[in-house]
Every structure is written in structure tokens, then in C-alpha cells.
Scaffold this active site. Structure first.
Site, PDB file in Angstrom:
ATOM      1  N   GLY A 187     -14.245   4.984  -7.545  1.00  0.00           N
ATOM      2  CA  GLY A 187     -12.817   5.085  -8.133  1.00  0.00           C
ATOM      3  C   GLY A 187     -11.705   5.426  -7.385  1.00  0.00           C
ATOM      4  O   GLY A 187     -10.647   5.698  -7.734  1.00  0.00           O
ATOM      5  N   GLN A 207      -8.799  13.718   0.148  1.00  0.00           N
ATOM      6  CA  GLN A 207      -7.973  14.377  -0.740  1.00  0.00           C
ATOM      7  C   GLN A 207      -8.234  15.944  -0.438  1.00  0.00           C
ATOM      8  O   GLN A 207      -9.449  16.226   0.154  1.00  0.00           O
ATOM      9  CB  GLN A 207      -7.988  14.241  -2.127  1.00  0.00           C
ATOM     10  CG  GLN A 207      -7.805  12.792  -2.645  1.00  0.00           C
ATOM     11  CD  GLN A 207      -7.533  12.782  -4.076  1.00  0.00           C
ATOM     12  OE1 GLN A 207      -7.051  13.713  -4.693  1.00  0.00           O
ATOM     13  NE2 GLN A 207      -8.103  11.828  -4.632  1.00  0.00           N
ATOM     14  N   CYS A 238       0.795  -1.356   0.050  1.00  0.00           N
ATOM     15  CA  CYS A 238      -0.076   0.060  -0.081  1.00  0.00           C
ATOM     16  C   CYS A 238       0.807   1.125   0.092  1.00  0.00           C
ATOM     17  O   CYS A 238       1.650   1.357   0.905  1.00  0.00           O
ATOM     18  CB  CYS A 238      -0.919   0.007   1.215  1.00  0.00           C
ATOM     19  SG  CYS A 238      -1.870   1.423   1.549  1.00  0.00           S
ATOM     20  N   SER A 267      -8.517   4.816  -5.410  1.00  0.00           N
ATOM     21  CA  SER A 267      -7.441   3.926  -5.950  1.00  0.00           C
ATOM     22  C   SER A 267      -6.859   2.913  -4.830  1.00  0.00           C
ATOM     23  O   SER A 267      -6.129   1.896  -5.202  1.00  0.00           O
ATOM     24  CB  SER A 267      -6.395   4.871  -6.254  1.00  0.00           C
ATOM     25  OG  SER A 267      -5.981   5.573  -5.210  1.00  0.00           O
ATOM     26  N   HIS A 292      -8.448   7.317   3.439  1.00  0.00           N
ATOM     27  CA  HIS A 292      -7.560   8.551   3.083  1.00  0.00           C
ATOM     28  C   HIS A 292      -8.836   9.536   2.311  1.00  0.00           C
ATOM     29  O   HIS A 292      -9.524   9.236   1.789  1.00  0.00           O
ATOM     30  CB  HIS A 292      -6.536   8.242   2.019  1.00  0.00           C
ATOM     31  CG  HIS A 292      -7.077   7.718   0.672  1.00  0.00           C
ATOM     32  ND1 HIS A 292      -7.243   6.579   0.631  1.00  0.00           N
ATOM     33  CD2 HIS A 292      -7.218   8.358  -0.428  1.00  0.00           C
ATOM     34  CE1 HIS A 292      -7.779   6.116  -0.562  1.00  0.00           C
ATOM     35  NE2 HIS A 292      -7.360   7.588  -1.378  1.00  0.00           N
ATOM     36  N   HIS A 352      -4.488   0.117   7.868  1.00  0.00           N
ATOM     37  CA  HIS A 352      -4.960   0.113   6.611  1.00  0.00           C
ATOM     38  C   HIS A 352      -6.405  -0.639   6.327  1.00  0.00           C
ATOM     39  O   HIS A 352      -7.113  -0.242   5.558  1.00  0.00           O
ATOM     40  CB  HIS A 352      -4.064  -0.914   5.858  1.00  0.00           C
ATOM     41  CG  HIS A 352      -4.338  -1.046   4.374  1.00  0.00           C
ATOM     42  ND1 HIS A 352      -3.565  -0.333   3.325  1.00  0.00           N
ATOM     43  CD2 HIS A 352      -4.817  -2.156   3.673  1.00  0.00           C
ATOM     44  CE1 HIS A 352      -4.322  -1.133   2.219  1.00  0.00           C
ATOM     45  NE2 HIS A 352      -5.050  -1.799   2.436  1.00  0.00           N
ATOM     46  N   HIS A 357     -18.369  22.071   2.151  1.00  0.00           N
ATOM     47  CA  HIS A 357     -18.237  23.165   1.817  1.00  0.00           C
ATOM     48  C   HIS A 357     -17.962  24.255   2.794  1.00  0.00           C
ATOM     49  O   HIS A 357     -18.777  24.345   3.797  1.00  0.00           O
ATOM     50  CB  HIS A 357     -19.654  23.414   1.015  1.00  0.00           C
ATOM     51  CG  HIS A 357     -19.589  22.892  -0.181  1.00  0.00           C
ATOM     52  ND1 HIS A 357     -20.923  22.147  -0.954  1.00  0.00           N
ATOM     53  CD2 HIS A 357     -18.613  22.615  -1.236  1.00  0.00           C
ATOM     54  CE1 HIS A 357     -20.417  21.697  -2.178  1.00  0.00           C
ATOM     55  NE2 HIS A 357     -19.335  21.858  -2.316  1.00  0.00           N
ATOM     56  N   HIS A 394      -7.047   1.940   1.833  1.00  0.00           N
ATOM     57  CA  HIS A 394      -6.358   2.746   2.897  1.00  0.00           C
ATOM     58  C   HIS A 394      -7.504   4.041   3.306  1.00  0.00           C
ATOM     59  O   HIS A 394      -7.406   4.791   2.281  1.00  0.00           O
ATOM     60  CB  HIS A 394      -5.053   2.937   2.928  1.00  0.00           C
ATOM     61  CG  HIS A 394      -4.309   3.539   4.012  1.00  0.00           C
ATOM     62  ND1 HIS A 394      -3.369   2.590   4.633  1.00  0.00           N
ATOM     63  CD2 HIS A 394      -4.543   4.478   4.878  1.00  0.00           C
ATOM     64  CE1 HIS A 394      -3.058   3.183   5.821  1.00  0.00           C
ATOM     65  NE2 HIS A 394      -3.500   4.294   5.998  1.00  0.00           N
ATOM     66  N   ASN A 430     -13.216  10.116  -1.430  1.00  0.00           N
ATOM     67  CA  ASN A 430     -14.037   9.184  -2.286  1.00  0.00           C
ATOM     68  C   ASN A 430     -13.741   7.675  -1.520  1.00  0.00           C
ATOM     69  O   ASN A 430     -12.612   7.426  -1.107  1.00  0.00           O
ATOM     70  CB  ASN A 430     -13.013   9.164  -3.665  1.00  0.00           C
ATOM     71  CG  ASN A 430     -13.341  10.263  -4.574  1.00  0.00           C
ATOM     72  OD1 ASN A 430     -14.471  10.765  -4.347  1.00  0.00           O
ATOM     73  ND2 ASN A 430     -12.374  10.687  -5.171  1.00  0.00           N
ATOM     74  N   CYS A 440       0.165   3.178   3.564  1.00  0.00           N
ATOM     75  CA  CYS A 440       0.661   2.674   5.084  1.00  0.00           C
ATOM     76  C   CYS A 440       1.876   3.224   5.319  1.00  0.00           C
ATOM     77  O   CYS A 440       2.871   3.688   4.734  1.00  0.00           O
ATOM     78  CB  CYS A 440       0.671   0.934   4.894  1.00  0.00           C
ATOM     79  SG  CYS A 440      -0.844   0.202   4.931  1.00  0.00           S
TER      80      CYS A 440
HETATM   81  P1  H2U Z   1      -8.176   8.321  -4.602  1.00  0.00           P
HETATM   82  O1  H2U Z   1      -7.942   7.137  -3.968  1.00  0.00           O
HETATM   83  O2  H2U Z   1      -9.310   9.104  -4.069  1.00  0.00           O
HETATM   84  O3  H2U Z   1      -7.877   8.416  -5.940  1.00  0.00           O
HETATM   85  O4  H2U Z   1      -6.802   9.445  -3.908  1.00  0.00           O
HETATM   86  C1  H2U Z   1      -5.770   8.830  -3.804  1.00  0.00           C
HETATM   87  C2  H2U Z   1      -4.710   9.655  -4.416  1.00  0.00           C
HETATM   88  O5  H2U Z   1      -3.357   9.532  -3.750  1.00  0.00           O
HETATM   89  C3  H2U Z   1      -4.589  10.147  -5.546  1.00  0.00           C
HETATM   90  O6  H2U Z   1      -4.942  11.388  -5.920  1.00  0.00           O
HETATM   91  C4  H2U Z   1      -2.442  10.016  -4.808  1.00  0.00           C
HETATM   92  C5  H2U Z   1      -3.078  10.118  -6.042  1.00  0.00           C
HETATM   93  O7  H2U Z   1      -2.699  10.661  -6.965  1.00  0.00           O
HETATM   94  N1  H2U Z   1      -1.165   9.126  -4.488  1.00  0.00           N
HETATM   95  C6  H2U Z   1      -0.052   9.684  -4.428  1.00  0.00           C
HETATM   96  O8  H2U Z   1       0.178  10.950  -4.432  1.00  0.00           O
HETATM   97  N2  H2U Z   1       1.004   8.836  -4.282  1.00  0.00           N
HETATM   98  C7  H2U Z   1       1.141   7.565  -4.387  1.00  0.00           C
HETATM   99  O9  H2U Z   1       1.909   6.736  -4.266  1.00  0.00           O
HETATM  100  C8  H2U Z   1      -0.138   6.973  -4.727  1.00  0.00           C
HETATM  101  C9  H2U Z   1      -1.259   7.562  -4.915  1.00  0.00           C
HETATM  102 ZN    ZN Z   2      -2.339   1.047   3.742  1.00  0.00          ZN
END
Ligand code: H2U
Ligand code: ZN
Length: 348
Positions: free
Chosen positions: A159, A168, A50, A161, A166, A113, A281, A164, A153, A53
Site C-alpha cells: 500500500g 513514517q 514525485c 503510495s 521513505h 528516487h 519496537h 521513493h 511500508n 524527491c
Molecule cells: P506511505 O507511502 O507509506 O503511504 O507513506 C507516505 C506518506 O507521505 C503518507 O502518509 C505522506 C502521506 O500522507 N505524504 C505527504 O505528507 N505529502 C505528500 O505530498 C505526499 C505523501
Molecule cells: Zn522521488
């Protein structure tokens, strides 16, 4: 005046000044369409693969510190950069573009995680609120940042990624479309009525009590009258304030409490980690006073009738306007009936 709630009608969103079509008679239609895979496989507390992590190396080659609570870093793949060169075109109002600057952050909610907002202990969610507040204050103070959009998200369906826990932050020079619409609507409401739009709205909802899901001393979670997504909710502060950095410490605790309780109810609805996009907001950070701004969060979850059937925004909704089947009142009733103990944390 009343309106027939069991037959098609339109509801108005005073924050964006858009309409939603409500068609309650459609809830029982058959479904042979897409079936979503379940994403509730047990996760390890630590995943060596991950990128979020503690102690792991990210895609950029940077190693995460061995963080013990929360952790924020500049997104390695940012949508906005501070150093964008200026520039603009406007060809007869038809080809219009502007350079945009800003910056993007990633916020890890916990070193674990396998946990998420609804399963973190309350003091840990307070730490997340404190980090969001610090980021709002710091990013908002930058000369080229006029809007700080904090969001999460959650779930593969949205969507995300990585499972874990998190979120943004995208901080930008321009106000994003929705923030601009909400700013204008709230300013107009104050100018016309001499009162805050969302203070007045919350007053109505507290009188009617048919769309409130849960509440505490400082915050109310409700399904807005004009909700689009099946189980869409808003969290509103009871006190009129514009942003996280105006919260008193007891209000930061109360925000963590309501976030946790609402997301536990969400997970309990279909007994899966409930996917959603959520975000706050808040007042623009352009240095101007915004007395009309009322701090709130929106939750937009796509699930419709089970863990495997989601709502799609297609057809009439793409070409015309959003539509919903289950009424806001029925959705609130279902969320209100759920327990505030997470289904995975129940003692058998
Ligand atoms: P999302 O899971 O909502 O896509 O957010 C994860 C964000 O983490 C994504 O914008 C960033 C991606 O660009 N990221 C990093 O900055 N570094 C990484 O090594 C993996 C993901
Ligand atoms: Zn993790």
C-alpha cells in the site's frame, strides 16, 4: 521434550502471548488464485512528479529542500495531531472512546528516487539510523508522546503510495495495541524470571542456530520461532537496551549493516524489490523506567512462494488465529543460503 515438526502444531509468541498454527504439510497445495503484478520496473534517479524527491512541491504546496542525504517532514495528511481536544466516553464498558493526540512524520531515506535500503551504500543507511534516533529522542521528549512508532511500508503490495525510499513515524499519547502487549509481556517475564525475555530468547537461538539468518557483533537477524508471515524476521540487539537513543556509535553502524544485509537477502530471494512492513519496537517514552524493554525490529513480508504469490490473512486466520505452511526453520535456511550482494549490483 520435542514435538513433530512435520505435522500440525501450534507455536506460542511470548511477546504478544498469541498462538500461530503451523501446518508444514500444506506447502505443496496448488495455486490458481491471485497473481501479483511485478513492480521491478527501472525507476529514474529523479522523478519530477514525485512528492518526495528533492526540490519538488508536495501535495500541501510546500516545496522540499534540495536535500542531499536524508529529509524528515511533518506528514501533510497526519493520522494524529498535537492539538486534539480532550474527551472520552465510557457507556457501561460497551461504548468506550478517548480523544488521541500525537504527530506523524515522513522520513526520506535518500534523495535518490530509485534506491532503497538494500541498495544504499552503508554510510547512507547509517544516516537513516541517525535520523530515526534523532526523531525518537525529539518526539519522545514531547509531553503528549508516550510511544514513537517508526516504520517502513515497502512496495505497492504493502500500500505504499510512492516508490521513493521513505518511511513514517507515528508518535502517540497512547501505547498502540502491540506495543502495550509487548510491554506487559516483557515486564511480567522480568518480574517472574529476573531476566529479560528477549535476552533469554536470543540466548536460546544462538545455541540452536537453526533460525538465525545473519548477524554481526551487535545485532542478530532471525526468523522467530513463532513467525506468522512466510519470511518474517526480527532483528535483536545483542546488548540489553531499550531504544535507538541508547545505541553507541558503533552499534548504530552495526544496525545499519544488519538492516542492509537482511534487506539485500530479501531482494535476492525472488529477485524483486521485496515488499514488507517493518518497524522498530522500543521503550515507551512516558518518562517511567522500562528495564524490561529490549530493542528490536520486526519485518513482515507477505510474499510466499514467488514474486507473484502472496500470503493472505483470511478465513481461519481472520476468525481464529494466524497460520503458516513453511516452517520458521525452513524459511531461515532459505534466507541464510542467499548472497549478500544485491542481484542488481552483481558484476556479471
Ligand atoms: P506511505 O507511502 O507509506 O503511504 O507513506 C507516505 C506518506 O507521505 C503518507 O502518509 C505522506 C502521506 O500522507 N505524504 C505527504 O505528507 N505529502 C505528500 O505530498 C505526499 C505523501
Ligand atoms: Zn522521488
Amino acid at each position: 521434550m520435542t514435538f513433530p515438526r512435520t505435522t500440525p502444531h501450534r507455536r506460542f509468541n511470548p511477546l504478544t502471548r498469541e498462538w500461530v498454527l503451523v501446518s508444514p504439510q500444506r506447502t505443496d497445495r496448488p495455486w490458481q488464485g491471485a497473481v501479483e503484478p511485478r513492480h521491478d520496473i527501472a525507476l529514474p534517479a529523479y522523478d519530477p512528479g514525485c512528492s518526495l524527491c528533492p526540490g519538488n512541491v508536495r501535495a500541501s504546496g510546500i516545496r522540499n529542500p534540495p536535500y542531499a542525504a536524508t529529509f524528515a517532514f511533518d506528514n501533510d495528511f497526519p493520522a494524529l495531531r498535537p492539538d486534539t481536544p480532550p474527551g472520552a466516553i465510557d457507556e457501561g464498558g460497551l461504548l468506550v472512546a478517548q480523544a488521541e493526540s500525537g504527530l506523524c512524520r515522513v522520513i526520506c531515506f535518500s534523495p535518490r528516487h530509485d534506491l532503497s535500503l538494500p541498495r544504499l551504500p552503508l554510510p547512507d543507511v547509517v544516516k537513516v539510523v541517525e535520523l530515526w534516533t534523532e526523531e525518537y529522542r525529539r518526539l519522545g521528549a514531547l509531553e503528549y508522546v508516550n510511544s514513537v512508532q517508526i516504520f517502513e511500508n515497502r512496495g505497492a503490495m504493502m500500500g505504499t503510495s510512492n516508490p521513493h525510499p521513505h518511511g513514517q513515524i507515528w508518535a502517540s499519547r497512547s501505547l498502540p495495541n502491540v506495543l502495550a502487549m509487548e510491554t506487559q509481556a516483557q515486564a511480567d517475564h522480568l518480574a517472574r524470571n529476573g531476566s529479560c525475555l528477549l535476552c533469554a530468547y536470543l540466548g536460546h537461538e544462538e545455541k540452536l542456530r537453526e533460525r538465525i539468518v545473519c548477524s554481526n557483533e551487535d545485532f542478530v537477524a532471525l526468523v522467530p520461532f513463532w513467525a506468522i508471515w512466510p519470511f518474517e524476521t526480527m532483528i535483536l540487539s545483542r546488548r540489553h537496551l531499550g531504544a535507538l537513543d541508547e545505541l553507541f556509535p558503533h552499534e548504530a553502524d552495526a544496525l545499519a549493516d544488519i538492516l542492509r544485509r537482511l534487506t539485500i537477502r530479501y531482494d535476492n530471494l525472488f529477485e524483486v524489490p521485496f515488499p514488507y512492513s517493518m518497524g522498530f519496537h522500543q521503550s515507551p517514552t512516558d518518562g517511567a523506567p522500562h528495564p524490561h524493554w529490549h530493542f528490536h525490529a520486526h519485518f513482515y513480508p507477505p510474499l510466499l512462494r514467488s514474486a507473484s504469490v502472496r500470503k493472505f490473512m483470511v478465513g481461519f486466520e481472520m476468525l481464529g488465529s494466524p497460520q503458516r505452511d513453511i516452517t520458521a526453520e525452513a524459511a531461515a535456511e532459505r534466507l541464510r543460503a542467499l548472497l549478500e550482494v544485491h542481484y542488481l549490483d552483481r558484476v556479471p
